[in-house]
Design an enzyme around this catalytic site. Structure first.
Site, PDB file in Angstrom:
ATOM      1  N   LYS A 145       0.840  -1.200   0.000  1.00  0.00           N
ATOM      2  CA  LYS A 145       0.000   0.000   0.000  1.00  0.00           C
ATOM      3  C   LYS A 145       0.877   1.252   0.000  1.00  0.00           C
ATOM      4  CE  LYS A 145      -3.900   1.743   2.812  1.00  0.00           C
ATOM      5  NZ  LYS A 145      -4.704   1.412   4.026  1.00  0.00           N
ATOM      6  N   SER A 226      -9.581   1.311   3.560  1.00  0.00           N
ATOM      7  CA  SER A 226      -8.825   2.183   2.698  1.00  0.00           C
ATOM      8  C   SER A 226      -7.776   1.450   1.858  1.00  0.00           C
ATOM      9  CB  SER A 226      -8.103   3.247   3.548  1.00  0.00           C
ATOM     10  OG  SER A 226      -7.120   2.646   4.383  1.00  0.00           O
ATOM     11  N   SER A 250      -9.835  -1.339   7.486  1.00  0.00           N
ATOM     12  CA  SER A 250      -9.209  -1.041   6.191  1.00  0.00           C
ATOM     13  C   SER A 250      -8.448  -2.191   5.552  1.00  0.00           C
ATOM     14  CB  SER A 250      -8.292   0.180   6.317  1.00  0.00           C
ATOM     15  OG  SER A 250      -9.055   1.337   6.522  1.00  0.00           O
TER      16      SER A 250
END
Length: 594
Positions: A145, A226, A250
Site C-alpha cells: 500500500k 482504505s 481497512s
C-alpha cells in the site's frame, strides 16, 4: 496503464498534467516525471507479453505442461514452479507487470511500479541458482500500500501531492522484512487518500495522485477502503499478494468486497515504523491474499519485533519468536472450539430488511458447516457495550493520535519538498492545490481534529478519557467480556460488521470469503453516489475474532472453514476486469528468443 493507442493517450495525459503541475512546485513536477518513468519503464516487456497473450488460445500451458493460473495461484504453487525451473522470478515479474498494464487503466489499483523489480528478480534468480533460498517468498512479487515507506525509487504518498517526491532514509521495518524474506516489492497500490482520514464526503479508493479504484465484480463497484488498491490488485492477480493497513476495517473491509482472505493482526505484532499513520493505538499492517495459508505465509514474513516501534515490545512470545502461522492451518482446527455470535452487533429486523439481508442469510447458512466441523456455536453472546457506543468518542481518539503521529512521521522524512511538518500545514496545502479536489472533497476530518485538539493531540486529558471509555465498552462490555462470560475460543460475525470493537482493542481479525450477492440483489450506492456498494455478484465474507495475540488459533479456524467452503473459487470477477496474461505467455516468448 496500457499499450498501443491507449499508451499514447496516457503519455498525452501525463504531458498535460505535467504542464499543469509546472504552475506549482518544481518538487511535485519532478515527482510526477519520476512517476511517469516508473509506470512506463517496462512497456517493452509488457508489449511482447500482451502480444503473446493475444495470440495464445491456451495461455496456461506449454506443450501440455501446465502452469498455474495467476488469478488464484498459491505461494506453494509458485515456489514449486520456481524451484523446479518451470519459470523464473523474472518471468513472474514480467507476467504481473503485463497483467497490471492490461487492467490498471480501468481499475486504478496500482499507483507505481518499482523500476528495479526486474533487476531484483534477476538477483534472486541468481541466488536460487547458487542454492540460496531465503524462504517461501523467495523471488515472489508482492505489492504494498502507498503508505508503507520504501527507501528506493518509489514514493510514499498516502495518495496526496503533499508528499509527492518526499523521501525516507531507510526502508520501513515491513519493507525490510519483505526484502529479507526474498520477496520482490513490485510496486505500490492506490488507497483511499490518507487511509480514509481526510474527508466526510469522499469515496473509498479515491486518491488525488492515482484517481478512483474500482473493484472487479460489478460495474463501478465500491472497492471498500482504505486498502482499496491492495484488495483489487490481489483479487485479480496483479501480484501474488498485497499488504494493507488497518485502523478500523481497512484490511478486512476491502477483503470483504474483493473475495480475499485478510488478516488484521494484533496492534504491535507487525511494525508501523515509517508507515504513514492515523493512530498508534489502532494502526496495524497485514496480508491480503487468495487463501488462508498464503496469508499465514505472508504474516510469518512481516511479523515480529522492531526497534523502531515500541508497541512490538509487547509481543508475548519468548525472545519475540513468532508462532509458525502456516503450521496452524489445520483442517480439524474447529473441532471442539466454542464460537460465539454477537447478534446485537449485526442482526435486527431493520438489517434483515436492508440491502445487507443476503449477508445475514448467508451467515446463518454457514453455521451448520461450522457445527459439522466440530465447532460448538454459542449464539446471542451479545456485546452490551456496542449498544452504548455513541457520540464522537471514536473520532476524538483517532484525531488526537493523528495530530501527534502525523507530525512524528513527517519529522522522519529525509527529504520533504513541501516542507510540511504538521496537520495544519497539510490541510493548507490540500486546500490550495487544485489536484487535491478541494472543496468538492472536503477536509472535515482534519478540520474537526484541529478545532478540537489544536496542537495538543493525544496528550490531551480529553483524549485519554475517550480512549479508556472505548476500552471499557469494547473489552469487558464487548469482545473480551463475552469470551470470558461464555468461555469462548473465538467469535464470528459478517465481516462488514466485524471491525470496530477489535479496532478499539487492537485485537486480531481473520476474514474469509463467505458468499456473494444473488443475481436479483438490489444495487445501492455509496454516500457520495459515485460507486455501487451492493449488487449482483459482489462478494462478502465472515470474520473470526478473539483476544490479543490469538492469530495462531484464528488462522486455524479460518483455514478449516475455508477448506470446507472454498467460496473464492466460486465467485469470479467480471471477465472484462480479469487480466489474461499468464506465466506461460512470458515463458513461451523467452524460450522463443533462445
Amino acid at each position: 496503464m496500457a499499450s498501443g493507442p491507449r499508451q499514447s493517450k496516457i503519455l498525452v495525459c501525463l504531458f498535460v498534467t505535467t504542464i499543469v503541475l509546472s504552475w506549482y512546485t518544481p518538487a511535485i513536477l519532478n515527482f510526477y516525471e519520476a512517476m511517469k518513468l516508473s509506470l512506463l519503464s517496462s512497456v517493452s516487456t509488457v508489449a511482447f507479453a500482451l502480444l503473446v497473450s493475444a495470440q495464445s488460445s491456451c495461455n496456461s500451458s506449454i506443450n501440455g505442461t501446465p502452469f498455474p493460473s495467476l488469478l488464484d495461484v498459491t505461494l506453494e504453487e509458485l515456489a514449486t514452479g520456481l524451484e523446479s525451473g518451470l519459470f523464473t522470478s523474472v518471468d513472474l515479474v514480467n507476467a504481473y507487470i503485463a497483467r497490471i498494464h492490461e487492467v490498471n487503466n480501468t481499475l486504478h489499483a496500482v499507483t507505481q511500479l518499482n523500476p528495479d523489480a526486474i533487476t531484483i528478480a534477476h538477483q534472486l534468480d541468481a541466488e536460487r541458482a547458487n542454492g540460496i533460498v531465503r524462504g517461501a517468498l523467495h523471488g515472489v512479487p508482492v505489492l504494498v500500500k502507498d503508505n508503507i515507506a520504501t527507501a528506493d525509487a518509489m514514493n510514499n504518498t498516502a495518495g496526496s501531492y503533499a508528499l509527492a517526491g518526499a523521501r525516507v532514509s531507510r526502508d520501513s521495518t515491513i519493507a525490510a522484512k519483505l526484502r529479507k524474506a526474498g520477496a520482490v516489492i513490485l510496486g505500490k497500490t492506490n488507497l483511499s487518500q490518507w487511509a480514509n482520514f481526510r474527508s466526510d464526503n469522499s469515496s473509498n479508493g479515491w486518491s488525488a495522485i492515482a484517481g478512483q479504484v474500482y473493484a472487479a465484480y460489478f460495474p463501478d463497484q465500491d472497492p471498500s477502503g482504505s486498502s482499496s488498491g491492495s484488495g483489487v490488485a490481489s483479487s485479480v492477480g496483479l501480484a501474488w499478494a498485497a499488504l494493507g493497513t488497518e485502523t478500523d476495517g481497512s484490511i478486512i473491509s476491502p477483503c470483504d468486497a474483493n473475495n480475499l482472505v485478510g488478516i488484521k493482526p494484533t496492534v504491535g505484532l507487525t511494525s508501523r515504523d515509517l508507515v504513514i499513520p492515523i493512530s498508534e493505538h489502532q494502526d496495524t499492517i497485514g496480508p491480503m491474499t487468495h487463501t488462508v495459508k498464503d496469508a499465514a505465509y505472508l504474516l510469518n514474513a512481516i511479523a515480529g519485533y522492531s526497534q523502531y516501534d515500541n508497541y512490538t515490545s509487547a509481543i508475548p512470545f519468548p525472545n519475540y519468536t513468532i508462532p509458525d502461522y502456516v503450521a496452524a492451518c489445520d483442517f480439524s482446527a474447529l473441532r471442539g472450539k466454542r464460537i460465539g455470535i454477537p447478534r446485537n452487533v449485526f442482526d435486527s429486523s431493520a438489517i434483515r430488511e436492508s440491502p445487507y439481508a443476503p449477508i445475514i442469510e448467508a451467515f446463518d447458512n454457514v453455521l451448520p458447516i461450522l457445527r459439522a466441523a466440530g465447532a460448538i456455536i454459542v449464539d446471542n453472546t451479545s456485546w452490551p457495550g456496542y449498544d452504548l457506543e455513541g457520540g464522537n468518542r471514536t473520532s476524538v481518539v483517532l484525531e488526537g493520535d493523528f495530530v501527534t503521529n502525523l507530525a512524528s512521521y513527517l519529522a522522519q522524512l529525509s527529504y520533504n519538498p513541501e516542507n510540511i511538518t504538521n496537520l495544519a500545514e497539510v490541510r493548507a496545502f490540500t486546500q490550495s492545490f487544485p489536484l487535491e479536489d478541494y472543496p468538492d472533497r472536503d477536509t472535515a476530518v482534519w478540520d474537526q481534529a484541529l478545532d478540537y485538539f489544536g496542537g495538543q493531540g493525544n496528550t490531551s486529558p480529553n483524549f485519554w478519557s475517550n480512549y479508556t471509555l472505548g476500552l471499557e465498552l469494547a473489552g469487558p462490555l464487548g469482545l473480551t467480556g463475552s469470551m470470558t462470560n461464555y468461555s469462548l475460543d473465538a467469535l464470528i460475525a459478517p465481516t462488514i460488521f466485524a471491525s470496530h470493537f477489535p479496532a478499539v482493542l487492537g485485537t486480531p481479525v481473520v476474514t474469509v470469503p463467505m458468499g456473494a450477492y444473488p443475481t436479483d440483489a438490489n444495487v445501492t450506492q455509496n454516500r457520495r453516489g459515485d460507486l455501487n456498494a451492493t449488487g449482483p455478484g459482489i462478494p462478502f465474507s465472515i470474520s473470526f475474532m478473539a483476544e490479543k495475540w490469538s492469530e495462531e488459533k484464528l488462522i486455524g479456524m479460518a483455514y478449516a472453514f475455508e477448506q470446507r467452503t472454498k467460496v473464492r473459487q466460486k465467485v469470479l470477477p467480471l471477465q472484462i476486469n480479469t487480466p489474461t496474461t499468464e506465466i506461460a505467455n512470458i515463458v513461451a516468448k523467452r524460450r522463443a528468443k533462445l
